[in-house]
Design a protein around this motif. Structure first.
Motif, PDB file in Angstrom:
ATOM      1  N   GLU A  29      13.765   6.977  -7.188  1.00  0.00           N
ATOM      2  CA  GLU A  29      13.974   7.940  -8.255  1.00  0.00           C
ATOM      3  C   GLU A  29      14.406   7.181  -9.518  1.00  0.00           C
ATOM      4  O   GLU A  29      15.238   6.278  -9.469  1.00  0.00           O
ATOM      5  CB  GLU A  29      15.049   8.945  -7.850  1.00  0.00           C
ATOM      6  N   THR A  30      13.860   7.542 -10.641  1.00  0.00           N
ATOM      7  CA  THR A  30      14.197   6.887 -11.901  1.00  0.00           C
ATOM      8  C   THR A  30      15.682   7.061 -12.201  1.00  0.00           C
ATOM      9  O   THR A  30      16.230   8.134 -12.046  1.00  0.00           O
ATOM     10  CB  THR A  30      13.372   7.500 -13.032  1.00  0.00           C
ATOM     11  N   TYR A  31      16.323   5.996 -12.634  1.00  0.00           N
ATOM     12  CA  TYR A  31      17.735   5.960 -13.013  1.00  0.00           C
ATOM     13  C   TYR A  31      18.682   6.258 -11.848  1.00  0.00           C
ATOM     14  O   TYR A  31      19.823   6.641 -12.063  1.00  0.00           O
ATOM     15  CB  TYR A  31      18.032   6.927 -14.170  1.00  0.00           C
ATOM     16  N   SER A  32      18.230   6.123 -10.639  1.00  0.00           N
ATOM     17  CA  SER A  32      19.128   6.342  -9.507  1.00  0.00           C
ATOM     18  C   SER A  32      19.831   5.031  -9.161  1.00  0.00           C
ATOM     19  O   SER A  32      19.406   3.953  -9.561  1.00  0.00           O
ATOM     20  CB  SER A  32      18.347   6.847  -8.299  1.00  0.00           C
ATOM     21  N   GLU A  33      20.922   5.142  -8.405  1.00  0.00           N
ATOM     22  CA  GLU A  33      21.647   3.947  -7.998  1.00  0.00           C
ATOM     23  C   GLU A  33      20.814   3.152  -7.018  1.00  0.00           C
ATOM     24  O   GLU A  33      20.082   3.708  -6.211  1.00  0.00           O
ATOM     25  CB  GLU A  33      22.983   4.339  -7.365  1.00  0.00           C
ATOM     26  N   SER A  34      20.951   1.857  -7.096  1.00  0.00           N
ATOM     27  CA  SER A  34      20.199   0.977  -6.213  1.00  0.00           C
ATOM     28  C   SER A  34      21.168   0.028  -5.524  1.00  0.00           C
ATOM     29  O   SER A  34      22.180  -0.375  -6.090  1.00  0.00           O
ATOM     30  CB  SER A  34      19.183   0.175  -7.026  1.00  0.00           C
TER      31      SER A  34
ATOM     32  N   TYR B 276       0.818  -1.210   0.000  1.00  0.00           N
ATOM     33  CA  TYR B 276       0.000   0.000   0.000  1.00  0.00           C
ATOM     34  C   TYR B 276       0.855   1.264   0.000  1.00  0.00           C
ATOM     35  O   TYR B 276       0.523   2.247  -0.620  1.00  0.00           O
ATOM     36  CB  TYR B 276      -0.920   0.021   1.221  1.00  0.00           C
ATOM     37  N   GLU B 277       1.922   1.230   0.727  1.00  0.00           N
ATOM     38  CA  GLU B 277       2.782   2.399   0.885  1.00  0.00           C
ATOM     39  C   GLU B 277       4.210   2.012   0.527  1.00  0.00           C
ATOM     40  O   GLU B 277       5.071   1.876   1.387  1.00  0.00           O
ATOM     41  CB  GLU B 277       2.705   2.917   2.317  1.00  0.00           C
ATOM     42  N   SER B 278       4.466   1.796  -0.755  1.00  0.00           N
ATOM     43  CA  SER B 278       5.776   1.334  -1.192  1.00  0.00           C
ATOM     44  C   SER B 278       6.789   2.477  -1.163  1.00  0.00           C
ATOM     45  O   SER B 278       6.429   3.651  -1.215  1.00  0.00           O
ATOM     46  CB  SER B 278       5.695   0.758  -2.608  1.00  0.00           C
ATOM     47  N   VAL B 279       8.055   2.089  -1.110  1.00  0.00           N
ATOM     48  CA  VAL B 279       9.129   3.068  -1.125  1.00  0.00           C
ATOM     49  C   VAL B 279       9.264   3.608  -2.544  1.00  0.00           C
ATOM     50  O   VAL B 279       9.344   2.844  -3.497  1.00  0.00           O
ATOM     51  CB  VAL B 279      10.451   2.415  -0.666  1.00  0.00           C
ATOM     52  N   ALA B 280       9.293   4.908  -2.687  1.00  0.00           N
ATOM     53  CA  ALA B 280       9.418   5.514  -4.014  1.00  0.00           C
ATOM     54  C   ALA B 280      10.890   5.629  -4.372  1.00  0.00           C
ATOM     55  O   ALA B 280      11.695   6.132  -3.594  1.00  0.00           O
ATOM     56  CB  ALA B 280       8.762   6.891  -4.017  1.00  0.00           C
TER      57      ALA B 280
END
Length: 186
Positions: A41-46, A35-39
């Protein structure tokens, strides 16, 4: 009397239902991460694939050592001038010349090659006529074999790029056979 009882029952039910709602402390949720997933950032390091080996996010994405992808056929000649010369001398088509579908080979040639090399193999395709590419060879002027044509389709040569991703092994050999047919007609 019955109407007073009904009205009080409805008011009591509404009060009890609304008294349970608290915006500061919501009710229990089954699997709250959905329900409340972690957002992200697109193309950020993971850190999803970080490993103790220091491969920084790559270990989970690398195929196991010694494996090849499904349908891939290894090509034994390297992408060097020596590999080109060896392919020119030694590489032979695994296809039976009598069973090659020249109509399909012509279609493939017209799709991928004729834009530069011309439909007759004379090096006068549309891009050459427009001045976009210069120095595209005429097949008659070159000492080529089926093996050398297949090698160039695999790796590219000079300003021509590789077509190994667009054509599978059988199609590359079909185009090579068609190029040799065009060369004999020039």
């Amino acid at each position: 009397m019955k109407s007073i009882f009904k009205i009080s029952f409805v008011i009591g039910a509404l009060v009890s239902l609304t008294s349970c709602k608290d915006d500061s402390a919501p009710n229990y949720q089954y699997m709250p991460n959905m329900y409340e997933s972690v957002a992200y950032e697109t193309y950020s390091e993971s850190t999803a694939f970080n490993s103790p080996n220091g491969l920084q996010g790559k270990e989970g994405q690398l195929p196991p050592v010694g494996t090849i992808k499904r349908g891939y056929v290894p090509y034994e000649y390297p992408n060097t001038p020596e590999g080109y010369a060896a392919a020119k001398l030694n590489s032979k088509s695994p296809l039976d010349p009598t069973t090659i579908d020249m109509k399909k080979a012509e279609e493939l040639f017209n799709i991928y090659c004729a834009i530069c090399h011309g439909t007759a193999g004379d090096g006068k395709g549309n891009l050459v006529k427009q001045g976009k590419f210069l120095g595209v060879p005429n097949y008659k002027d070159r000492e080529i074999t089926e093996g050398s044509v297949n090698h160039v389709i695999n790796f590219g040569l000079n300003s021509m790029g590789s077509y190994a991703n667009q054509l599978n092994q059988q199609e590359r050999w079909m185009v090579a056979a068609y190029v040799m047919k065009l060369r004999s007609q020039l």
